[in-house]
Design an enzyme around this catalytic site. Structure first.
Site, mmCIF file in Angstrom:
data_model
loop_
_atom_site.group_PDB
_atom_site.id
_atom_site.type_symbol
_atom_site.label_atom_id
_atom_site.label_comp_id
_atom_site.label_asym_id
_atom_site.label_seq_id
_atom_site.Cartn_x
_atom_site.Cartn_y
_atom_site.Cartn_z
ATOM 1 N N ASP A 38 0.763 2.826 -12.119
ATOM 2 C CA ASP A 38 1.382 1.585 -11.232
ATOM 3 C C ASP A 38 0.392 0.872 -10.709
ATOM 4 O OD1 ASP A 38 0.563 3.876 -9.650
ATOM 5 O OD2 ASP A 38 2.135 4.098 -8.711
ATOM 6 N N ASP A 94 -6.116 1.698 -7.044
ATOM 7 C CA ASP A 94 -6.728 1.028 -5.435
ATOM 8 C C ASP A 94 -8.170 1.926 -5.277
ATOM 9 O OD1 ASP A 94 -6.456 0.558 -2.874
ATOM 10 O OD2 ASP A 94 -5.562 2.517 -2.253
HETATM 11 P P1 IMP Z 1 -6.434 5.643 -6.161
HETATM 12 O O1 IMP Z 1 -6.678 7.128 -6.648
HETATM 13 O O2 IMP Z 1 -6.918 5.447 -4.802
HETATM 14 O O3 IMP Z 1 -6.771 4.766 -7.064
HETATM 15 O O4 IMP Z 1 -4.819 5.739 -5.925
HETATM 16 C C1 IMP Z 1 -3.973 5.346 -6.829
HETATM 17 C C2 IMP Z 1 -2.517 6.030 -6.379
HETATM 18 O O5 IMP Z 1 -2.208 5.775 -4.984
HETATM 19 C C3 IMP Z 1 -1.409 4.931 -7.105
HETATM 20 O O6 IMP Z 1 -0.883 5.791 -8.282
HETATM 21 C C4 IMP Z 1 -0.232 5.197 -6.180
HETATM 22 O O7 IMP Z 1 0.543 6.253 -6.026
HETATM 23 C C5 IMP Z 1 -0.974 5.213 -4.646
HETATM 24 N N1 IMP Z 1 -1.191 3.673 -4.283
HETATM 25 C C6 IMP Z 1 -2.311 3.035 -3.973
HETATM 26 N N2 IMP Z 1 -2.000 1.774 -3.504
HETATM 27 C C7 IMP Z 1 -0.824 1.961 -3.153
HETATM 28 C C8 IMP Z 1 0.030 0.911 -2.550
HETATM 29 O O8 IMP Z 1 -0.331 -0.401 -2.091
HETATM 30 N N3 IMP Z 1 1.530 1.200 -2.504
HETATM 31 C C9 IMP Z 1 2.064 2.473 -2.841
HETATM 32 N N4 IMP Z 1 1.033 3.265 -3.466
HETATM 33 C C10 IMP Z 1 -0.188 3.067 -3.671
#
Ligand code: IMP
Ligand code: MG
Length: 174
Positions: free
Chosen positions: A98, A101
């Site tokens: 999705d 981040d």
């Molecule tokens: P990462 O490991 O920090 O890249 O996080 C990825 C996961 O965090 C995604 O698959 C989402 O489930 C969640 N996430 C990151 N940013 C957002 C946001 O802006 N809204 C909702 N969920 C988020």
């Protein structure tokens, strides 16, 4: 505390971009079969819409990992909650996310999936927040780059809510 949502990407624009991604993937994998790995739960809406736009044979599998608690800040701790049902050995795999981040979830996932010997391993994300990256992740297909805001809708949640919004919106907590 009250929550308000401002539209960032309209449904039409999202679906149009997803159709473009589907066409690109179909072209890149002409004559082959692809296995889409949907990362639950956030990628469900994106995966369905994308899968419908891919014209080469498609199989679907699902994985669930957790990196967020119920807050809007990444915990950095990744846990595998549900593994794939099928082996991916020798398959053309596309991981469908999705949003990227910090990149920690995908780094963990891609390392894990590489060990399972797929024929090829690509990454397709609906949204990318490049400003927030703490670890390098190379995406092959990206829907939209967005600013460093917490977004909901089209599968993305805040505390499990708002996944069903048909657009991407910026959530404000006041
Ligand atoms: P990462 O490991 O920090 O890249 O996080 C990825 C996961 O965090 C995604 O698959 C989402 O489930 C969640 N996430 C990151 N940013 C957002 C946001 O802006 N809204 C909702 N969920 C988020
Ligand atoms: Mg989430």
């Amino acid at each position: 505390m009250s929550e308000s949502i401002r539209v960032l990407i309209e449904e039409d624009k999202l679906n149009q971009r997803i159709a473009e991604l589907g066409a690109q993937i179909s072209k890149d994998f002409a004559g082959e079969e692809v296995c889409l790995i949907c990362i639950l739960k956030g990628s469900v809406f994106f995966t369905c819409e994308l899968a419908k736009r891919i014209t080469v044979p498609v199989t679907l599998d699902f994985m669930s990992v957790s990196s967020y608690g119920s807050s809007t800040v990444s915990s950095g701790v990744i846990k595998l909650k549900k593994d794939l049902d099928e082996s991916i050995e020798g398959k053309n795999v596309i991981v469908i996310e999705d949003i990227i981040d910090t990149g920690r979830t995908l780094k963990y996932l891609l390392e894990d999936l590489t060990k399972r010997n797929p024929k090829s391993l690509k990454l397709c994300t609906m949204l990318d927040k490049p400003d927030r990256r703490v670890t390098d992740v190379a995406t092959d297909y990206t829907g939209f780059e967005i600013p460093d805001e917490f977004v909901v809708g089209y599968g993305l949640d805040y505390d499990q809510r708002y996944r069903n919004l048909p657009y991407i919106g910026i959530l404000s907590l006041n």
